[in-house]
Motif scaffolding. Structure first.
Motif, PDB file in Angstrom:
ATOM      1  N   PRO A 123      -7.291  16.928   4.278  1.00 39.48           N
ATOM      2  CA  PRO A 123      -6.072  16.124   4.122  1.00 39.48           C
ATOM      3  C   PRO A 123      -5.916  15.525   2.719  1.00 39.48           C
ATOM      4  O   PRO A 123      -4.801  15.234   2.304  1.00 39.48           O
ATOM      5  CB  PRO A 123      -6.238  15.025   5.179  1.00 39.48           C
ATOM      6  N   ALA A 124      -7.040  15.406   1.994  1.00 38.58           N
ATOM      7  CA  ALA A 124      -6.955  14.804   0.658  1.00 38.58           C
ATOM      8  C   ALA A 124      -6.087  15.620  -0.294  1.00 38.58           C
ATOM      9  O   ALA A 124      -5.680  15.122  -1.346  1.00 38.58           O
ATOM     10  CB  ALA A 124      -8.354  14.622   0.064  1.00 38.58           C
ATOM     11  N   MET A 133       0.840  -1.202   0.000  1.00 41.00           N
ATOM     12  CA  MET A 133       0.000   0.000   0.000  1.00 41.00           C
ATOM     13  C   MET A 133       0.871   1.247   0.000  1.00 41.00           C
ATOM     14  O   MET A 133       1.962   1.248   0.551  1.00 41.00           O
ATOM     15  CB  MET A 133      -0.893  -0.017   1.246  1.00 41.00           C
ATOM     16  N   ARG A 134       0.403   2.318  -0.652  1.00 41.02           N
ATOM     17  CA  ARG A 134       1.181   3.552  -0.716  1.00 41.02           C
ATOM     18  C   ARG A 134       1.408   4.101   0.687  1.00 41.02           C
ATOM     19  O   ARG A 134       0.504   4.145   1.494  1.00 41.02           O
ATOM     20  CB  ARG A 134       0.438   4.611  -1.541  1.00 41.02           C
ATOM     21  N   LEU A 152       2.346   7.249   3.088  1.00 40.57           N
ATOM     22  CA  LEU A 152       2.186   8.698   3.021  1.00 40.57           C
ATOM     23  C   LEU A 152       3.322   9.425   3.743  1.00 40.57           C
ATOM     24  O   LEU A 152       3.881   8.912   4.706  1.00 40.57           O
ATOM     25  CB  LEU A 152       0.841   9.102   3.641  1.00 40.57           C
ATOM     26  N   VAL A 157      -7.630   9.278  -9.175  1.00 39.07           N
ATOM     27  CA  VAL A 157      -7.913   8.488 -10.373  1.00 39.07           C
ATOM     28  C   VAL A 157      -7.075   9.038 -11.535  1.00 39.07           C
ATOM     29  O   VAL A 157      -6.970  10.244 -11.707  1.00 39.07           O
ATOM     30  CB  VAL A 157      -9.414   8.568 -10.699  1.00 39.07           C
ATOM     31  N   ILE A 211      -2.477  13.570  -0.184  1.00 39.46           N
ATOM     32  CA  ILE A 211      -2.279  12.112  -0.188  1.00 39.46           C
ATOM     33  C   ILE A 211      -2.098  11.525  -1.588  1.00 39.46           C
ATOM     34  O   ILE A 211      -1.715  10.365  -1.714  1.00 39.46           O
ATOM     35  CB  ILE A 211      -3.448  11.385   0.526  1.00 39.46           C
ATOM     36  N   GLY A 212      -2.341  12.314  -2.636  1.00 37.19           N
ATOM     37  CA  GLY A 212      -2.205  11.770  -3.991  1.00 37.19           C
ATOM     38  C   GLY A 212      -3.192  10.639  -4.210  1.00 37.19           C
ATOM     39  O   GLY A 212      -4.249  10.599  -3.581  1.00 37.19           O
ATOM     40  N   GLY A 213      -2.827   9.696  -5.082  1.00 37.36           N
ATOM     41  CA  GLY A 213      -3.661   8.516  -5.300  1.00 37.36           C
ATOM     42  C   GLY A 213      -4.922   8.790  -6.104  1.00 37.36           C
ATOM     43  O   GLY A 213      -5.807   7.931  -6.174  1.00 37.36           O
ATOM     44  N   VAL A 232      -8.404  12.886 -11.756  1.00 32.59           N
ATOM     45  CA  VAL A 232      -9.706  13.207 -11.159  1.00 32.59           C
ATOM     46  C   VAL A 232      -9.515  13.306  -9.648  1.00 32.59           C
ATOM     47  O   VAL A 232      -9.311  12.302  -8.980  1.00 32.59           O
ATOM     48  CB  VAL A 232     -10.749  12.117 -11.465  1.00 32.59           C
ATOM     49  N   PRO A 233      -9.533  14.510  -9.115  1.00 32.08           N
ATOM     50  CA  PRO A 233      -9.292  14.669  -7.677  1.00 32.08           C
ATOM     51  C   PRO A 233     -10.436  14.108  -6.832  1.00 32.08           C
ATOM     52  O   PRO A 233     -11.568  14.009  -7.304  1.00 32.08           O
ATOM     53  CB  PRO A 233      -9.178  16.175  -7.483  1.00 32.08           C
ATOM     54  N   PHE A 234     -10.118  13.778  -5.589  1.00 33.76           N
ATOM     55  CA  PHE A 234     -11.161  13.297  -4.671  1.00 33.76           C
ATOM     56  C   PHE A 234     -11.997  14.458  -4.155  1.00 33.76           C
ATOM     57  O   PHE A 234     -13.189  14.326  -3.952  1.00 33.76           O
ATOM     58  CB  PHE A 234     -10.529  12.587  -3.469  1.00 33.76           C
ATOM     59  N   ILE A 235     -11.316  15.582  -3.890  1.00 37.57           N
ATOM     60  CA  ILE A 235     -12.083  16.716  -3.353  1.00 37.57           C
ATOM     61  C   ILE A 235     -12.498  17.630  -4.502  1.00 37.57           C
ATOM     62  O   ILE A 235     -11.932  17.595  -5.585  1.00 37.57           O
ATOM     63  CB  ILE A 235     -11.291  17.502  -2.280  1.00 37.57           C
TER      64      ILE A 235
END
Lengths: 278, 644
Positions: free
Chosen positions: B17-18, B1-2, B4, B25, B21-23, B251-254
């Motif tokens: 925090p997002a 797992m990546r 951090l 899509v 963290i990268g990751g 595609v960012p999470f936030i």
């Protein structure tokens, strides 16, 4: 058609808040080419609702989301299709087509079904609870003493006031060891046939994604969850710390949700949400 | 797992925090051990702004297509994390591998607006890379700057190893291949930079020196390295029509400012508005191929899952196949729950039809950009639209159901008089009256008109690069005059007035046309706590003023001075295609209120023809009248406005 998905949320994805998880799934379903049902109007959106929002920083083996579909392939195919488009930290483990409510029945939301949840709370490495209880035996002993009391009162704060609440009745199970927890849990569950895969549902037996820490200090607990009574695991830990003159540090504990349950009308026995198809 | 870079405790004690963290899509995953070159691309502002930037997405894709290179990203840590990183001595890290930026070979920083300059110093300092290029060692990353502000890189020249002037598609392969060669043959940082200066479009500031006259203007720009070019030539992607486009954007999470697929339909603008730097430096106008764009739209929507697509260009109505493209998008994706968001369009039957199809007319507002209040002043800035066109456009929009209008203006334009300022109020009033000409049963309640004024900032490589900028006092006086005028009119209750902060624009003016002496001011302001200057709640004007005073540099030298025709500008060493002679001719025409036709109507030999592409070589058919601009609301919300 309504479908209930079960998924795990772990690793870096614990830093993605609930609303962003919602957006994430909407986009993921589009990438996967899922035939989602949309609302009508100028800003159509997917019909999607979560059972119990997970707080920032928490991980889970059993999150549930109900979605509307226009059409679907076999559950196993659908699970694989969605997982192909999941980022590391999201893994779909269940796909269950829900029974259409009869004409005289109302649609029940996943959220309204939830009555309790199992959590695993672990002490993260690098945090010290105090010299005298920093080993498992001692910790379990002190925590048992705390839990064995007939009343556990906390000062519950709301926006306007605070009041004393006895949280003991909302704690339904406490254990420090996985096999002991599983035995105790069996007593509480409704007896269901073991084979859960069929034409309308498919489940993957996935390994738990709970983080493991070297210090091995952890508590399994079952807490009332939902609209009737709701107790957050963090509050239990805080009460425990206050009770033992330990400074409560919210960052010291990793909370992991193990399962969500509902129960049939009058019966006291629990049913995991994944085994309830309404 | 990546793994951090930041601990759980830090991530849970900061906002969003997002961001760190990268990751996301479509993030590219490579093993850093398997590549020769590690490149960190930086947008020096907060994640939500930086992730919305198209240019970085394009470069990220281009660089990662190279097997020997891993391109990662970094954005400015927000104030909360900034403090924690300093307290705990945590080095700034890239999102993908979460490795410290200082371990990389390159740090590429995009320069989108002047007010991000202190954020650049933050990035360098948190990365533990020496802020001044001259202090860097062989182990530090090579720091590259690029983007619009590199058309006058002098105020920040001391902080960069080199600048890439022009469009990123053309020369990164040369830069990276050369780097690999130099590394293999054991060449030094200095040797590499000298060789980079031989690649067209690359500006290595350490190879030049500046001499000043007694009046502080520039006497000469002197080469210190004989082989360094006299002029640095802007790079242009000549074959844009099918130039590679990233079909798998991140595609960012936030939620970010651009939470949608962005499709660049053309680059450059034929209009030649005299205040607009983009309209000059992105010449010649080049269109992308329609069929290619259709394919990109399809692939990008599939790969991102976005529920919205927006077209990007400086003036979409000038894209020759716009109707076909827009109707294709509506037909193909409209039924699949995809919103089509329209960029600036002229108001005509087509745009009103499209708008009515893609949005709820009652809830949306139209944006017009007349830029100036009087016809005389609109001619000065070469915004060739007339009052009749504006009122006709508004009237058409009102009868199609709209009742909310936003109007954008600039104040402080060259030659502006109080009459021109009052013209803004009059135009807003006339638009309101158009609304009440509608029969009552067709109206949707009261009309709502929002007038926003920005403080005009002269930019390099525009005809107004010689001009004097208003002082904040003059600007505020005009602002008060306008407010008074609006409040005297019949429809004052329907007209809301917003304005930009004068002090921020004043500083932007200084940095836009500044020279090398400003680097010390920027450094001192940063050290005094200036950061996120483009965010008005973080802008510390008094600290900037003190930094100027401490360095005995006056802002008015850069802003409040009409420059001589033959003055040597700090950016004169850049050859942007558009010639200084053309710009001066345009400045003189401006003062006479003469309009210059657009590139499709008539070539005025601006100089961009040397790039041998785009509109300079397409047939110059008559382009339609330039009428109004209408915008889709909610496109870019980064600018801060005051309500009055």
């Amino acid at each position: 058609m309504r479908v209930r998905l079960k998924f795990q949320k772990y690793g870096p994805m614990k830093f993605i808040g609930h609303l962003d998880v919602l957006r994430y799934f909407q986009k993921a379903f589009r990438r996967a080419g899922i035939d989602s049902e949309y609302t009508t109007g100028f800003n159509p959106h997917q019909i999607i609702s979560f059972a119990a929002p997970l707080g920032l920083g928490l991980t889970s083996d059993s999150e549930y989301v109900d979605i509307g579909l226009n059409s679907s392939e076999a559950p196993e195919i659908m699970i694989n299709k969605i997982n192909e488009f999941m980022s590391e930290g999201f893994y779909v483990t269940g796909f269950q087509m829900l029974e259409e409510p009869a004409d005289n029945e109302k649609k029940v939301s996943a959220m309204s079904l939830v009555s309790s949840a199992d959590y695993l709370v672990s002490l993260k490495d690098g945090y010290c609870l105090g010299l005298d209880i920093n080993n498992i035996e001692k910790f379990n002993e002190v925590f048992s003493r705390f839990y064995d009391r007939t009343e556990i009162t906390i000062n519950k704060k709301t926006k306007k006031s605070s009041m004393l609440v006895n949280i003991k009745p909302m704690i339904r199970l406490v254990s420090f060891d996985e096999s002991d927890y599983k035995n105790k849990l069996k007593e509480l569950l409704l007896d269901l046939p073991t084979d859960k895969n069929n034409q309308s549902s498919y489940f993957i037996d996935a390994e738990s994604k709970a983080e493991i820490y070297d210090n091995n200090i952890k508590i399994y607990m079952q807490l009332a969850t939902g609209s009737v009574a709701n107790l957050k695991p963090e509050l239990v830990i805080e009460a425990f710390c206050n009770d033992n003159n330990i400074e409560y540090n919210p960052y010291a504990w990793q909370v992991h949700r193990l399962e969500l349950y509902t129960h049939k009308d009058s019966m006291d026995k629990l049913i995991p949400l994944s085994r309830f198809n309404k | 797992m990546r793994k951090l870079a930041l601990s759980d405790e830090i991530l849970l004690s900061i906002e969003k925090p997002a961001r760190y963290i990268g990751g996301e899509v479509n993030m590219r995953v490579k093993n850093p051990m398997d590549v020769d070159i590690r490149f960190c691309m930086c947008f020096p502002d907060v994640y939500e702004i930086g992730m919305s930037h198209l240019g970085i997405q394009i470069l990220y894709d281009i660089l990662n297509r190279r097997e020997d290179t891993y391109c990662e990203r970094v954005y400015s840590p927000w104030i909360d994390l900034d403090k924690l990183m300093r307290d705990k001595d945590i080095p700034l890290f890239a999102l993908e591998s979460q490795d410290p930026v200082k371990e990389f070979d390159f740090l590429g920083i995009t320069l989108q607006y002047e007010m991000c300059y202190t954020n650049i110093l933050q990035i360098l300092e948190l990365s533990q890379i020496p802020i001044y290029a001259r202090d860097r060692s062989e182990d530090d990353p090579i720091v590259i700057g690029g983007g619009p502000c590199s058309y006058n890189p002098e105020p920040i020249a001391d902080f960069f190893d080199f600048f890439y002037i022009g469009e990123g598609e053309t020369s990164y392969d040369k830069i990276l291949d050369l780097y690999k060669e130099c590394k293999q043959s054991g060449k030094s940082r200095r040797e590499y930079l000298e060789m980079v200066s031989q690649i067209e479009g690359m500006y290595v500031p350490a190879l030049y020196d500046v001499e000043y006259n007694e009046d502080d203007t520039i006497k000469a720009f002197i080469k210190k390295y004989e082989k360094a070019p006299d002029k640095v030539k802007k790079q242009v992607e000549v074959n844009l029509s099918e130039a590679y486009y990233p079909t798998k954007p991140l595609v960012p999470f936030i939620k970010t400012t651009q939470d949608r697929v962005v499709l660049e339909i053309q680059r450059g603008c034929i209009r030649g508005c005299r205040f607009c730097q983009a309209g000059m430096v992105y010449r010649p106008t080049r269109e992308r191929d329609l069929e290619y764009l259709k394919k990109c739209a399809y692939e990008m929507l599939n790969s991102t899952g976005h529920e919205e697509i927006s077209l990007s260009s400086l003036s979409s109505s000038d894209y020759s196949q716009l109707q076909e493209l827009v109707y294709f998008l509506i037909d193909e994706f409209g039924s699949k729950g995809v919103n089509i968001s329209l960029p600036s369009l002229r108001i005509d039957a087509f745009s009103l039809d499209v708008m009515a199809k893609v949005q709820d007319v009652r809830k949306s507002s139209l944006t017009f950009a007349p830029e100036a209040g009087s016809q005389r002043l609109r001619n000065v800035i070469n915004k060739g639209l007339t009052e009749e066109m504006i009122l006709k456009g508004a009237s058409d929009a009102f009868s199609s159901g709209w009742s909310r209008v936003k109007l954008y203006f600039m104040m402080g334009l060259p030659t502006e008089t109080y009459e021109d300022v009052e013209g803004i109020a009059v135009l807003a009033e006339d638009i309101a009256r158009e609304y009440y000409k509608l029969p009552k049963e067709q109206r949707q309640g009261r009309v709502s008109i929002v007038v926003s004024t920005a403080f005009f900032v002269p930019k390099p490589f525009t005809p107004f690069q010689w001009t004097r900028m208003d002082t904040p006092e003059e600007y505020i006086q005009k602002q008060q005059l306008l407010r008074k005028k609006i409040n005297e009119q019949l429809n004052k209750k329907s007209i809301k007035f917003n304005w930009h902060e004068a002090e921020l624009s004043e500083l932007e003016g200084v940095l836009a046309r500044g020279d090398r002496r400003l680097s010390k001011v920027i450094y001192d302001a940063y050290k005094a706590g200036c950061l996120y200057d483009s965010w008005s709640e973080h802008f510390k004007y008094d600290k900037w003023v003190k930094a100027f005073e401490d360095n005995a540099i006056s802002m008015s030298f850069y802003n409040s001075r009409e420059r001589a025709e033959d003055e040597i500008f700090p950016w004169d060493f850049i050859d942007a295609g558009v010639s200084k002679a053309f710009l001066l001719k345009e400045y003189k025409r401006a003062k006479n209120s003469s309009i210059t036709p657009n590139c499709k109507q008539l070539c005025y030999n601006c100089g961009a023809k040397v790039f041998a592409c785009g509109v300079c070589f397409n047939n110059q058919e008559q382009a339609g009248d330039q009428t109004l601009l209408i915008d889709n609301p909610g496109q870019d919300l980064t600018e801060v406005e005051h309500e009055g």
